[in-house]
Design a protein around this motif. Sequence first.
Motif, PDB file in Angstrom:
ATOM      1  N   PRO A  40       0.813  -1.225   0.000  1.00 52.67           N
ATOM      2  CA  PRO A  40       0.000   0.000   0.000  1.00 52.67           C
ATOM      3  C   PRO A  40       0.847   1.276   0.000  1.00 52.67           C
ATOM      4  CG  PRO A  40      -0.926  -1.571   1.531  1.00 52.67           C
ATOM      5  CD  PRO A  40       0.370  -2.152   1.040  1.00 52.67           C
ATOM      6  N   PHE A  41       1.970   1.257   0.705  1.00 53.16           N
ATOM      7  CA  PHE A  41       2.819   2.442   0.725  1.00 53.16           C
ATOM      8  C   PHE A  41       3.359   2.761  -0.667  1.00 53.16           C
ATOM      9  CE2 PHE A  41       7.073   4.353   1.000  1.00 53.16           C
ATOM     10  CZ  PHE A  41       6.729   5.568   1.573  1.00 53.16           C
ATOM     11  N   PHE A  42       3.750   1.757  -1.422  1.00 58.05           N
ATOM     12  CA  PHE A  42       4.297   2.019  -2.755  1.00 58.05           C
ATOM     13  C   PHE A  42       3.217   2.465  -3.734  1.00 58.05           C
ATOM     14  CE2 PHE A  42       7.976  -0.235  -1.103  1.00 58.05           C
ATOM     15  CZ  PHE A  42       8.982   0.588  -1.560  1.00 58.05           C
ATOM     16  N   VAL A  43       1.991   2.017  -3.528  1.00 56.57           N
ATOM     17  CA  VAL A  43       0.880   2.527  -4.336  1.00 56.57           C
ATOM     18  C   VAL A  43       0.696   4.012  -4.022  1.00 56.57           C
ATOM     19  CG1 VAL A  43      -1.595   2.360  -4.776  1.00 56.57           C
ATOM     20  CG2 VAL A  43      -0.253   0.280  -4.473  1.00 56.57           C
ATOM     21  N   PHE A  44       0.741   4.344  -2.735  1.00 59.78           N
ATOM     22  CA  PHE A  44       0.662   5.742  -2.302  1.00 59.78           C
ATOM     23  C   PHE A  44       1.829   6.544  -2.860  1.00 59.78           C
ATOM     24  CE2 PHE A  44       2.564   8.607   0.893  1.00 59.78           C
ATOM     25  CZ  PHE A  44       1.648   9.645   0.844  1.00 59.78           C
ATOM     26  N   LEU A  45       3.012   5.970  -2.830  1.00 59.00           N
ATOM     27  CA  LEU A  45       4.214   6.666  -3.283  1.00 59.00           C
ATOM     28  C   LEU A  45       4.120   7.054  -4.757  1.00 59.00           C
ATOM     29  CD1 LEU A  45       7.042   7.645  -2.471  1.00 59.00           C
ATOM     30  CD2 LEU A  45       7.907   5.396  -3.099  1.00 59.00           C
ATOM     31  N   ASP A  46       3.509   6.208  -5.579  1.00 58.45           N
ATOM     32  CA  ASP A  46       3.343   6.548  -6.996  1.00 58.45           C
ATOM     33  C   ASP A  46       2.546   7.838  -7.160  1.00 58.45           C
ATOM     34  OD1 ASP A  46       4.790   4.414  -7.960  1.00 58.45           O
ATOM     35  OD2 ASP A  46       3.028   3.134  -8.253  1.00 58.45           O
ATOM     36  N   ASP A  47       1.433   7.942  -6.435  1.00 59.98           N
ATOM     37  CA  ASP A  47       0.618   9.154  -6.513  1.00 59.98           C
ATOM     38  C   ASP A  47       1.335  10.345  -5.886  1.00 59.98           C
ATOM     39  OD1 ASP A  47      -1.362   7.718  -7.750  1.00 59.98           O
ATOM     40  OD2 ASP A  47      -2.572   7.455  -5.932  1.00 59.98           O
ATOM     41  N   PHE A  48       1.947  10.111  -4.739  1.00 56.94           N
ATOM     42  CA  PHE A  48       2.617  11.192  -4.024  1.00 56.94           C
ATOM     43  C   PHE A  48       3.778  11.763  -4.836  1.00 56.94           C
ATOM     44  CE2 PHE A  48       5.808  12.878  -1.114  1.00 56.94           C
ATOM     45  CZ  PHE A  48       5.048  13.759  -0.367  1.00 56.94           C
ATOM     46  N   ARG A  49       4.508  10.897  -5.511  1.00 54.60           N
ATOM     47  CA  ARG A  49       5.664  11.339  -6.296  1.00 54.60           C
ATOM     48  C   ARG A  49       5.246  12.332  -7.376  1.00 54.60           C
ATOM     49  NH1 ARG A  49       7.618   6.523  -7.877  1.00 54.60           N
ATOM     50  NH2 ARG A  49       8.899   6.331  -6.029  1.00 54.60           N
ATOM     51  N   LYS A  74       2.944   8.340   7.545  1.00 54.36           N
ATOM     52  CA  LYS A  74       2.837   8.108   8.987  1.00 54.36           C
ATOM     53  C   LYS A  74       1.737   8.950   9.626  1.00 54.36           C
ATOM     54  CE  LYS A  74       7.592   6.688   9.721  1.00 54.36           C
ATOM     55  NZ  LYS A  74       8.895   7.033  10.305  1.00 54.36           N
ATOM     56  N   THR A  75       1.471  10.120   9.065  1.00 60.37           N
ATOM     57  CA  THR A  75       0.445  10.986   9.644  1.00 60.37           C
ATOM     58  C   THR A  75      -0.957  10.676   9.119  1.00 60.37           C
ATOM     59  OG1 THR A  75       0.777  12.684   7.952  1.00 60.37           O
ATOM     60  CG2 THR A  75       2.081  12.873   9.976  1.00 60.37           C
ATOM     61  N   MET A  76      -1.059   9.845   8.097  1.00 64.87           N
ATOM     62  CA  MET A  76      -2.367   9.531   7.520  1.00 64.87           C
ATOM     63  C   MET A  76      -3.158   8.593   8.429  1.00 64.87           C
ATOM     64  SD  MET A  76      -1.280   8.986   3.533  1.00 64.87           S
ATOM     65  CE  MET A  76      -2.890   8.591   2.922  1.00 64.87           C
ATOM     66  N   THR A  77      -4.479   8.764   8.419  1.00 61.09           N
ATOM     67  CA  THR A  77      -5.355   7.880   9.188  1.00 61.09           C
ATOM     68  C   THR A  77      -5.660   6.636   8.354  1.00 61.09           C
ATOM     69  OG1 THR A  77      -7.360   8.900   8.311  1.00 61.09           O
ATOM     70  CG2 THR A  77      -6.424   9.859  10.336  1.00 61.09           C
ATOM     71  N   GLU A  78      -6.292   5.668   8.987  1.00 63.57           N
ATOM     72  CA  GLU A  78      -6.668   4.436   8.280  1.00 63.57           C
ATOM     73  C   GLU A  78      -7.631   4.732   7.132  1.00 63.57           C
ATOM     74  OE1 GLU A  78      -5.458   1.305   8.641  1.00 63.57           O
ATOM     75  OE2 GLU A  78      -4.039   2.197  10.044  1.00 63.57           O
TER      76      GLU A  78
END
Length: 125
Positions: A40-49, A74-78
């Motif tokens: 999930p973090f790497f899926v997020f990282l694609d958008d965040f990048r 780290k600051t994001m909620t579930e």
Amino acid sequence: MKDNQTEVESRSTDDRLKVRGNKVGKKTKDPNRPKKPPSPFFVFLDDFRKEFNLANPDNKSVGNVGRAAGKKWKTMTEEERAPFVAKSQSKKTEYAVTMQQYNMELANGNKTTGDDEKQEKAADD
């Protein structure tokens, strides 16, 4: 050859150094094997990048992007993470199906590795 070594002793040292560099039993990767799904973090990282690069066009450091993404993650909620977790889960199920097909083809002998494809191309020429 050092002063206190004989020629035979120095040769045996050189031979040991040659053997040391070889990796015995290392498997080669199959280029046709399906790629593992992202977390999930790497899926997020694609958008965040994409967002980060638009906001900071002069940034050339990959580390800065990773640090900023880690802090935000780290600051994001579930609830905020839920879309990325869902996308990761869907990719994980796709991967499971693809791997099952890949393993079946491999067991049947239908799958070729990259080396086999190179040999086939050479034979065709």
